[in-house]
Design a protein around this motif. Structure first.
Motif, PDB file in Angstrom:
ATOM      1  N   LEU A  94       0.821  -1.205   0.000  1.00  0.00           N
ATOM      2  CA  LEU A  94       0.000   0.000   0.000  1.00  0.00           C
ATOM      3  C   LEU A  94       0.861   1.265   0.000  1.00  0.00           C
ATOM      4  O   LEU A  94       0.554   2.236  -0.684  1.00  0.00           O
ATOM      5  CB  LEU A  94      -0.934   0.004   1.217  1.00  0.00           C
ATOM      6  CG  LEU A  94      -2.066  -1.028   1.172  1.00  0.00           C
ATOM      7  CD1 LEU A  94      -2.653  -1.255   2.553  1.00  0.00           C
ATOM      8  CD2 LEU A  94      -3.136  -0.594   0.188  1.00  0.00           C
ATOM      9  N   GLN A  95       1.963   1.227   0.758  1.00  0.00           N
ATOM     10  CA  GLN A  95       2.836   2.401   0.820  1.00  0.00           C
ATOM     11  C   GLN A  95       3.635   2.611  -0.464  1.00  0.00           C
ATOM     12  O   GLN A  95       4.185   3.685  -0.672  1.00  0.00           O
ATOM     13  CB  GLN A  95       3.766   2.302   2.014  1.00  0.00           C
ATOM     14  CG  GLN A  95       3.019   2.519   3.326  1.00  0.00           C
ATOM     15  CD  GLN A  95       3.733   3.502   4.222  1.00  0.00           C
ATOM     16  OE1 GLN A  95       4.807   3.211   4.728  1.00  0.00           O
ATOM     17  NE2 GLN A  95       3.131   4.653   4.434  1.00  0.00           N
ATOM     18  N   GLY A  96       3.661   1.622  -1.312  1.00  0.00           N
ATOM     19  CA  GLY A  96       4.328   1.779  -2.604  1.00  0.00           C
ATOM     20  C   GLY A  96       3.426   2.381  -3.669  1.00  0.00           C
ATOM     21  O   GLY A  96       3.878   2.688  -4.767  1.00  0.00           O
ATOM     22  N   LEU A  97       2.137   2.533  -3.352  1.00  0.00           N
ATOM     23  CA  LEU A  97       1.186   3.076  -4.319  1.00  0.00           C
ATOM     24  C   LEU A  97       1.180   4.601  -4.292  1.00  0.00           C
ATOM     25  O   LEU A  97       1.406   5.220  -3.260  1.00  0.00           O
ATOM     26  CB  LEU A  97      -0.231   2.564  -4.009  1.00  0.00           C
ATOM     27  CG  LEU A  97      -0.439   1.059  -4.117  1.00  0.00           C
ATOM     28  CD1 LEU A  97      -1.850   0.691  -3.660  1.00  0.00           C
ATOM     29  CD2 LEU A  97      -0.182   0.560  -5.529  1.00  0.00           C
ATOM     30  N   ASN A  98       0.892   5.178  -5.444  1.00  0.00           N
ATOM     31  CA  ASN A  98       0.807   6.620  -5.602  1.00  0.00           C
ATOM     32  C   ASN A  98      -0.660   7.045  -5.460  1.00  0.00           C
ATOM     33  O   ASN A  98      -1.470   6.824  -6.351  1.00  0.00           O
ATOM     34  CB  ASN A  98       1.354   7.006  -6.986  1.00  0.00           C
ATOM     35  CG  ASN A  98       1.156   8.466  -7.319  1.00  0.00           C
ATOM     36  OD1 ASN A  98       0.504   9.206  -6.609  1.00  0.00           O
ATOM     37  ND2 ASN A  98       1.718   8.877  -8.445  1.00  0.00           N
ATOM     38  N   ALA A  99      -0.997   7.668  -4.329  1.00  0.00           N
ATOM     39  CA  ALA A  99      -2.379   8.072  -4.063  1.00  0.00           C
ATOM     40  C   ALA A  99      -2.819   9.272  -4.899  1.00  0.00           C
ATOM     41  O   ALA A  99      -3.995   9.625  -4.899  1.00  0.00           O
ATOM     42  CB  ALA A  99      -2.554   8.370  -2.572  1.00  0.00           C
ATOM     43  N   GLY A 100      -1.889   9.869  -5.629  1.00  0.00           N
ATOM     44  CA  GLY A 100      -2.238  10.981  -6.518  1.00  0.00           C
ATOM     45  C   GLY A 100      -2.263  10.574  -7.980  1.00  0.00           C
ATOM     46  O   GLY A 100      -2.426  11.427  -8.858  1.00  0.00           O
ATOM     47  N   HIS A 101      -2.128   9.278  -8.242  1.00  0.00           N
ATOM     48  CA  HIS A 101      -2.013   8.759  -9.612  1.00  0.00           C
ATOM     49  C   HIS A 101      -3.165   9.219 -10.514  1.00  0.00           C
ATOM     50  O   HIS A 101      -2.953   9.589 -11.668  1.00  0.00           O
ATOM     51  CB  HIS A 101      -1.952   7.229  -9.563  1.00  0.00           C
ATOM     52  CG  HIS A 101      -1.835   6.561 -10.886  1.00  0.00           C
ATOM     53  ND1 HIS A 101      -0.676   6.594 -11.630  1.00  0.00           N
ATOM     54  CD2 HIS A 101      -2.727   5.851 -11.615  1.00  0.00           C
ATOM     55  CE1 HIS A 101      -0.859   5.917 -12.756  1.00  0.00           C
ATOM     56  NE2 HIS A 101      -2.098   5.461 -12.763  1.00  0.00           N
ATOM     57  N   LYS A 102      -4.388   9.211 -10.001  1.00  0.00           N
ATOM     58  CA  LYS A 102      -5.556   9.540 -10.830  1.00  0.00           C
ATOM     59  C   LYS A 102      -6.115  10.928 -10.547  1.00  0.00           C
ATOM     60  O   LYS A 102      -7.186  11.284 -11.026  1.00  0.00           O
ATOM     61  CB  LYS A 102      -6.637   8.474 -10.639  1.00  0.00           C
ATOM     62  CG  LYS A 102      -6.194   7.108 -11.151  1.00  0.00           C
ATOM     63  CD  LYS A 102      -7.278   6.068 -10.996  1.00  0.00           C
ATOM     64  CE  LYS A 102      -6.777   4.718 -11.525  1.00  0.00           C
ATOM     65  NZ  LYS A 102      -7.756   3.646 -11.295  1.00  0.00           N
ATOM     66  N   ARG A 109       0.475   5.504   6.758  1.00  0.00           N
ATOM     67  CA  ARG A 109       0.054   4.752   7.937  1.00  0.00           C
ATOM     68  C   ARG A 109      -0.457   5.774   8.965  1.00  0.00           C
ATOM     69  O   ARG A 109       0.059   6.893   9.040  1.00  0.00           O
ATOM     70  CB  ARG A 109       1.233   3.996   8.547  1.00  0.00           C
ATOM     71  CG  ARG A 109       1.738   2.833   7.727  1.00  0.00           C
ATOM     72  CD  ARG A 109       2.933   2.162   8.440  1.00  0.00           C
ATOM     73  NE  ARG A 109       3.263   0.893   7.843  1.00  0.00           N
ATOM     74  CZ  ARG A 109       4.211   0.705   6.914  1.00  0.00           C
ATOM     75  NH1 ARG A 109       4.923   1.747   6.496  1.00  0.00           N
ATOM     76  NH2 ARG A 109       4.430  -0.493   6.423  1.00  0.00           N
ATOM     77  N   LEU A 110      -1.431   5.378   9.771  1.00  0.00           N
ATOM     78  CA  LEU A 110      -1.919   6.273  10.820  1.00  0.00           C
ATOM     79  C   LEU A 110      -0.786   6.632  11.779  1.00  0.00           C
ATOM     80  O   LEU A 110      -0.705   7.763  12.263  1.00  0.00           O
ATOM     81  CB  LEU A 110      -3.080   5.635  11.583  1.00  0.00           C
ATOM     82  CG  LEU A 110      -3.675   6.496  12.700  1.00  0.00           C
ATOM     83  CD1 LEU A 110      -4.251   7.800  12.162  1.00  0.00           C
ATOM     84  CD2 LEU A 110      -4.715   5.728  13.492  1.00  0.00           C
ATOM     85  N   ARG A 111       0.101   5.690  12.017  1.00  0.00           N
ATOM     86  CA  ARG A 111       1.244   5.936  12.909  1.00  0.00           C
ATOM     87  C   ARG A 111       2.048   7.153  12.445  1.00  0.00           C
ATOM     88  O   ARG A 111       2.452   7.991  13.247  1.00  0.00           O
ATOM     89  CB  ARG A 111       2.131   4.683  12.953  1.00  0.00           C
ATOM     90  CG  ARG A 111       3.434   4.847  13.716  1.00  0.00           C
ATOM     91  CD  ARG A 111       4.157   3.517  13.866  1.00  0.00           C
ATOM     92  NE  ARG A 111       3.389   2.587  14.666  1.00  0.00           N
ATOM     93  CZ  ARG A 111       3.329   2.597  16.007  1.00  0.00           C
ATOM     94  NH1 ARG A 111       4.000   3.523  16.683  1.00  0.00           N
ATOM     95  NH2 ARG A 111       2.621   1.727  16.663  1.00  0.00           N
ATOM     96  N   GLU A 112       2.257   7.282  11.143  1.00  0.00           N
ATOM     97  CA  GLU A 112       3.005   8.420  10.599  1.00  0.00           C
ATOM     98  C   GLU A 112       2.266   9.736  10.841  1.00  0.00           C
ATOM     99  O   GLU A 112       2.886  10.759  11.147  1.00  0.00           O
ATOM    100  CB  GLU A 112       3.217   8.238   9.091  1.00  0.00           C
ATOM    101  CG  GLU A 112       4.087   7.064   8.727  1.00  0.00           C
ATOM    102  CD  GLU A 112       4.105   6.824   7.229  1.00  0.00           C
ATOM    103  OE1 GLU A 112       5.199   6.909   6.649  1.00  0.00           O
ATOM    104  OE2 GLU A 112       3.045   6.564   6.638  1.00  0.00           O
TER     105      GLU A 112
END
Length: 199
Positions: A51-59, A86-89
């Motif tokens: 999940l952390q390797g995914l780009n959340a701004g991709h679309k 992550r919520l921790r971050e």
């Protein structure tokens, strides 16, 4: 987005959480990653490192035509903040912020992990926990009754509020706050909420 909100002196940061396959609390609105990232699948079925390797701004597009972050790697330092956090971050960076944390409807409850993390970071007086999923919020209240909870109310729950009935079945503690779409806010809802000492 959280940094920008903090710069603008927003009163509260609002975020949604799911639990990943390996037990990490991940911050994302949708239960599947398909809508915003280049990945596929439900967050509950995916591991946090993936999940952390995914780009959340991709679309994301500012105009529906241009996609400035499409195909950018979150491994590139320029785009690392586009990853799914992550919520921790979020807790580590924004320890002084007040937050509304919504446990999204999903295959697995994040209540236990969320309760533990709120205690670990001593955030109990800074967060309001919400959910549309009644069983998640009931579970959370049993685990951590000192943390304020909300119920994001459906139309049927608004009816229960107005009639004076309990909002959650078999739940000894009513929510301390309500969150409603503005279309559902009426004089009766406000009066009933005040009678029950709800914000």
């Amino acid at each position: 987005a959280f940094r920008e909100a903090t710069k603008l002196k927003a009163d509260i940061l609002e975020l949604d959480v799911f639990i990943s396959l390996d037990g990490d609390l991940m911050v994302m609105h949708d239960h599947e990653v398909n809508k915003t990232t280049e990945g596929t699948g439900k967050i509950n079925k995916l591991e946090s490192n993936y999940l952390q390797g995914l780009n959340a701004g991709h679309k994301w597009s500012p105009d529906g035509k241009n996609f400035p972050f499409k195909n950018k790697s979150v491994l590139d330092p320029l785009y690392k903040d586009l990853r799914v956090p992550r919520l921790r971050e979020v807790f580590e960076e924004f320890r002084d912020a007040r937050m509304i944390i919504e446990m999204k409807k999903a295959d697995r409850s994040p209540a236990q992990a969320l309760s533990k993390m709120i205690s670990e970071f001593e955030m109990k007086n800074k967060v309001l926990v919400a959910s549309f999923e009644g069983k998640f919020i009931e579970e959370f209240r049993q685990l951590n009754p000192d943390v304020a909870t909300s119920f994001s109310l459906s139309k049927s729950d608004v009816g229960k509020l107005i009639s004076g009935k309990k909002l959650a079945k078999n739940d000894p503690a009513d929510p301390r706050a309500i969150q409603l779409p503005y279309q559902l806010i009426t004089v009766d809802v406000i009066r009933r909420a005040r009678e029950r000492n709800m914000k």
